[in-house]
Design a protein around this motif. Structure first.
Motif, mmCIF file in Angstrom:
data_model
loop_
_atom_site.group_PDB
_atom_site.id
_atom_site.type_symbol
_atom_site.label_atom_id
_atom_site.label_comp_id
_atom_site.label_asym_id
_atom_site.label_seq_id
_atom_site.Cartn_x
_atom_site.Cartn_y
_atom_site.Cartn_z
ATOM 1 N N ALA A 1 -2.766 17.706 28.170
ATOM 2 C CA ALA A 1 -4.092 17.535 27.592
ATOM 3 C C ALA A 1 -5.207 18.063 28.489
ATOM 4 N N ASP A 2 -4.992 18.041 29.818
ATOM 5 C CA ASP A 2 -6.036 18.537 30.724
ATOM 6 C C ASP A 2 -5.968 20.042 30.941
ATOM 7 N N GLY A 3 -4.982 20.720 30.319
ATOM 8 C CA GLY A 3 -4.897 22.178 30.408
ATOM 9 C C GLY A 3 -4.478 22.698 31.757
ATOM 10 N N ARG A 4 -3.730 21.927 32.516
ATOM 11 C CA ARG A 4 -3.332 22.354 33.862
ATOM 12 C C ARG A 4 -1.851 22.088 34.075
ATOM 13 N N ILE A 5 -1.128 23.118 34.523
ATOM 14 C CA ILE A 5 0.292 23.008 34.843
ATOM 15 C C ILE A 5 0.489 23.477 36.278
ATOM 16 N N GLY A 6 1.184 22.664 37.071
ATOM 17 C CA GLY A 6 1.492 23.029 38.450
ATOM 18 C C GLY A 6 2.988 23.174 38.642
ATOM 19 N N VAL A 7 3.410 24.292 39.218
ATOM 20 C CA VAL A 7 4.833 24.553 39.447
ATOM 21 C C VAL A 7 5.053 24.813 40.933
ATOM 22 N N THR A 8 5.929 24.025 41.534
ATOM 23 C CA THR A 8 6.308 24.223 42.935
ATOM 24 C C THR A 8 7.679 24.887 42.970
ATOM 25 N N CYS A 9 7.778 26.026 43.639
ATOM 26 C CA CYS A 9 8.984 26.857 43.578
ATOM 27 C C CYS A 9 9.682 26.973 44.928
ATOM 28 N N PHE A 10 10.997 26.994 44.878
ATOM 29 C CA PHE A 10 11.803 27.455 46.000
ATOM 30 C C PHE A 10 12.821 28.430 45.418
ATOM 31 N N ILE A 11 12.638 29.703 45.739
ATOM 32 C CA ILE A 11 13.472 30.765 45.174
ATOM 33 C C ILE A 11 14.155 31.496 46.312
ATOM 34 N N ALA A 12 15.477 31.525 46.297
ATOM 35 C CA ALA A 12 16.238 32.230 47.320
ATOM 36 C C ALA A 12 17.272 33.111 46.633
ATOM 37 N N PHE A 13 17.142 34.410 46.825
ATOM 38 C CA PHE A 13 18.068 35.367 46.226
ATOM 39 C C PHE A 13 18.127 35.163 44.703
ATOM 40 N N GLY A 14 16.964 34.978 44.118
ATOM 41 C CA GLY A 14 16.888 34.800 42.674
ATOM 42 C C GLY A 14 15.563 35.296 42.151
ATOM 43 N N GLY A 15 15.298 35.051 40.885
ATOM 44 C CA GLY A 15 14.061 35.512 40.298
ATOM 45 C C GLY A 15 13.625 34.653 39.138
ATOM 46 N N ALA A 16 12.323 34.639 38.894
ATOM 47 C CA ALA A 16 11.768 33.859 37.795
ATOM 48 C C ALA A 16 10.682 34.657 37.099
ATOM 49 N N GLU A 17 10.571 34.440 35.798
ATOM 50 C CA GLU A 17 9.494 35.035 35.014
ATOM 51 C C GLU A 17 8.808 33.926 34.231
ATOM 52 N N ILE A 18 7.488 33.926 34.278
ATOM 53 C CA ILE A 18 6.693 32.966 33.519
ATOM 54 C C ILE A 18 5.778 33.758 32.596
ATOM 55 N N LYS A 19 5.867 33.508 31.303
ATOM 56 C CA LYS A 19 5.034 34.190 30.321
ATOM 57 C C LYS A 19 3.894 33.265 29.909
ATOM 58 N N VAL A 20 2.674 33.788 29.950
ATOM 59 C CA VAL A 20 1.509 32.973 29.611
ATOM 60 C C VAL A 20 0.732 33.625 28.468
#
Length: 204
Positions: free
Chosen positions: A129-148
């Motif tokens: 409802a407040d329009g805010r998303i927080g993501v904490t990442c730990f990526i090792a030998f990998g990958g991520a995609e976030i579509k907004v």
């Protein structure tokens, strides 16, 4: 800023303020896509306050508000009216994970990727409802995609160690929802793609 204050370290609040101002400038037409992404990248990894000063020095103190009828990005997200999950874990170890389609996004999430990949599609989900998303990442030998979707502002605090973290085709609005990324990408990477991304399918 005095000489005594010049080498004071910058914290999240100072970086967030600079990134927010850069997002406003981009949404108002003072910066083009390449300038916005380059300056945002520098701001997200700035160690000292004076490293942030030059990134906004050439911007007007008061950003002009576009006249009525001017085409400007607007937020195209669904805000939740019900309480979303407080926290969510996205884990992929030698595999994959994804969140897509019509789902309710949590206000905070942890993404742990070890030799794996993940995709978060925030274009059609219900945002907090407040329009805010927080993501904490730990990526090792990998990958991520976030579509907004259109209108989302991205604040990127990812620290790349022999890896990468960036945005492509993001079209933020001055008062749009905010995605905050924190964490480390070690021999891996994370990318945020918006509606103007070169490989984005607008019909999705």
């Amino acid at each position: 800023m005095s000489e005594d204050d010049a080498r004071i370290r910058a914290g999240y609040s100072e970086r967030d303020a600079t990134l927010s101002r850069l997002g406003d400038a981009f949404a108002s037409g003072y910066l083009d896509q390449d300038e916005f992404e380059a300056r945002s990248s520098q701001a997200s990894t700035a160690r000292f306050r004076d490293d942030l000063v030059g990134l906004t020095r050439d911007l007007p103190h008061q950003l002009a508000v576009p006249e009525e009828g001017t085409q400007v990005p607007t937020a195209r997200v669904r805000m939740g009216e019900v309480e979303a999950p407080r926290h969510e874990n996205v884990v992929a170890i030698f595999g994959g994970a994804n969140r897509e389609a019509d789902w309710i996004a949590s206000s905070t999430a942890s993404m742990i990727l070890l030799f794996g990949g993940a995709e978060l599609d925030l274009r059609h989900c219900v945002w907090p409802a407040d329009g805010r998303i927080g993501v904490t990442c730990f990526i090792a030998f990998g990958g991520a995609e976030i579509k907004v979707p259109e209108g989302v502002r991205v604040i990127n605090h990812i620290v790349p160690l022999f890896g990468g973290a960036g945005t492509d085709g993001v079209r933020p609005s001055r008062t749009g929802p905010v995605l905050v990324l924190r964490g480390v990408a070690l021999f891996g990477g994370i990318g945020v793609t918006g509606p103007d991304a070169r490989d984005q399918h607008h019909g999705d």
